[in-house]
Design a protein around this motif. Structure first.
Motif, PDB file in Angstrom:
ATOM      1  N   ALA A  22       0.825  -1.204   0.000  1.00  0.00           N
ATOM      2  CA  ALA A  22       0.000   0.000   0.000  1.00  0.00           C
ATOM      3  C   ALA A  22       0.865   1.261   0.000  1.00  0.00           C
ATOM      4  N   GLU A  23       1.902   1.264   0.822  1.00  0.00           N
ATOM      5  CA  GLU A  23       2.778   2.433   0.904  1.00  0.00           C
ATOM      6  C   GLU A  23       3.539   2.635  -0.417  1.00  0.00           C
ATOM      7  N   ALA A  24       4.059   1.550  -0.964  1.00  0.00           N
ATOM      8  CA  ALA A  24       4.852   1.664  -2.189  1.00  0.00           C
ATOM      9  C   ALA A  24       4.027   2.160  -3.364  1.00  0.00           C
ATOM     10  N   LEU A  25       2.733   1.818  -3.390  1.00  0.00           N
ATOM     11  CA  LEU A  25       1.905   2.140  -4.552  1.00  0.00           C
ATOM     12  C   LEU A  25       1.204   3.487  -4.460  1.00  0.00           C
ATOM     13  N   LYS A  26       1.413   4.238  -3.405  1.00  0.00           N
ATOM     14  CA  LYS A  26       0.796   5.561  -3.302  1.00  0.00           C
ATOM     15  C   LYS A  26       1.217   6.436  -4.470  1.00  0.00           C
ATOM     16  N   ASN A  27       0.219   7.042  -5.135  1.00  0.00           N
ATOM     17  CA  ASN A  27       0.459   7.975  -6.243  1.00  0.00           C
ATOM     18  C   ASN A  27       1.221   7.343  -7.407  1.00  0.00           C
ATOM     19  N   THR A  28       1.050   6.043  -7.577  1.00  0.00           N
ATOM     20  CA  THR A  28       1.752   5.329  -8.650  1.00  0.00           C
ATOM     21  C   THR A  28       0.904   5.303  -9.919  1.00  0.00           C
ATOM     22  N   ASP A  29       1.555   5.580 -11.039  1.00  0.00           N
ATOM     23  CA  ASP A  29       0.878   5.546 -12.337  1.00  0.00           C
ATOM     24  C   ASP A  29       0.952   4.170 -12.988  1.00  0.00           C
ATOM     25  N   VAL A  30       2.138   3.560 -12.931  1.00  0.00           N
ATOM     26  CA  VAL A  30       2.391   2.301 -13.639  1.00  0.00           C
ATOM     27  C   VAL A  30       3.062   1.314 -12.690  1.00  0.00           C
ATOM     28  N   VAL A  31       2.624   0.056 -12.747  1.00  0.00           N
ATOM     29  CA  VAL A  31       3.291  -1.024 -12.024  1.00  0.00           C
ATOM     30  C   VAL A  31       3.804  -2.042 -13.047  1.00  0.00           C
ATOM     31  N   ILE A  32       5.066  -2.421 -12.890  1.00  0.00           N
ATOM     32  CA  ILE A  32       5.671  -3.464 -13.714  1.00  0.00           C
ATOM     33  C   ILE A  32       5.964  -4.645 -12.809  1.00  0.00           C
ATOM     34  N   ASP A  33       5.353  -5.783 -13.093  1.00  0.00           N
ATOM     35  CA  ASP A  33       5.541  -6.963 -12.252  1.00  0.00           C
ATOM     36  C   ASP A  33       6.543  -7.909 -12.909  1.00  0.00           C
TER      37      ASP A  33
END
Length: 250
Positions: free
Chosen positions: A45-56
């Motif tokens: 949750a903390e890491a994804l704050k205000n994130t536009d793109v996630v690369i897994d």
């Protein structure tokens, strides 16, 4: 743009992070050792704050059939739920060419499950299916070696350099979501056994390579087209000779 790379400290992750930072983007390289764990949900949750793109780019620590399936299902569901909560606009995952053609492979069955979770989550997405990395040619040869003989499949292989993979993943991160699959592969196609023989010769290994149509590839039998793409793939720029000449040997 803020981009979170799950598995951002690994081979492809570190190269992709460098490329995106050089283009001026804010990149978070997320991994268990940086306090972000998709399997447990820790730090997501903390890491994804205000994130536009996630690369897994994360991979299972175990390739045992049950463990790898549990990893991709649990991590995939945790990650997609966290992305929905954070309002992520684009999810990118690295998968494997031939994932849905080799049901005898527990690892590839797990990748099929991961792709299904992504498609059904409702977040715009791009799945980048890659052929085998050139960096793994040594491991492929070793898997089929007993004593001084490597008995390897005659199925086709079109390996791709990790630098090319990172370039294609970077391009996907900066493009609009495909909401589908992009396939990527290297510029040369040959029998798996021939690529392995070429690699072993290049490193000075005198092991005898036997081309065997029935030889298993990590437990599964290959058909000629199992691991290659004829679906309008994007082709890398780095051939075997250039890759070998510029890649440090461990």
């Amino acid at each position: 743009m803020k981009i979170v790379i799950i598995g951002g400290t690994g081979l492809i992750g570190s190269k992709t992070a460098e490329r995106l930072r050089n283009k001026g983007h804010e990149v978070v390289a997320a991994a268990p050792k940086t306090g972000v764990n998709t399997l447990t949900g820790e730090g997501l949750a903390e890491a994804l704050k205000n994130t536009d793109v996630v690369i897994d780019l994360a991979n299972s620590p175990s390739f045992e059939d049950k463990a790898v399936l549990e990893f991709f299902q649990t991590a995939g569901k945790n990650l997609m739920a966290a992305e929905i909560a954070a309002g992520v606009k684009h999810h990118i995952a690295l998968s494997i060419v031939g994932t849905d053609r080799l049901p005898d492979s527990g690892y590839l069955r797990a990748k099929v499950a991961q792709e299904k979770i992504i498609r059904e989550a409702g977040i715009p997405y791009t799945i980048v299916r890659s052929t085998q990395f050139m960096e793994f040619l040594g491991g492929i040869a070793q898997e089929g070696t007993v004593g001084d003989t490597a008995r390897l499949s005659t199925g086709s292989l079109q390996p791709i350099a990790s630098d090319d993979v990172a370039d294609f993943v970077t391009d996907a991160a900066l493009a609009a979501p495909a909401n589908g699959i992009i396939e990527i592969c290297g510029p040369e196609r040959a029998r798996l056994s021939d690529f392995a023989a070429r690699y072993l010769k290049a490193i000075g290994d005198s092991c005898t390579v036997v081309a065997d149509p029935d030889a298993r590839y990590f437990g599964t039998k290959l058909e000629d087209g199992s691991l290659v793409s004829d679906n309008h793939p994007r082709i890398g720029r780095i051939g075997f000779d250039d890759w070998f000449a510029t890649t440090p040997r461990k």
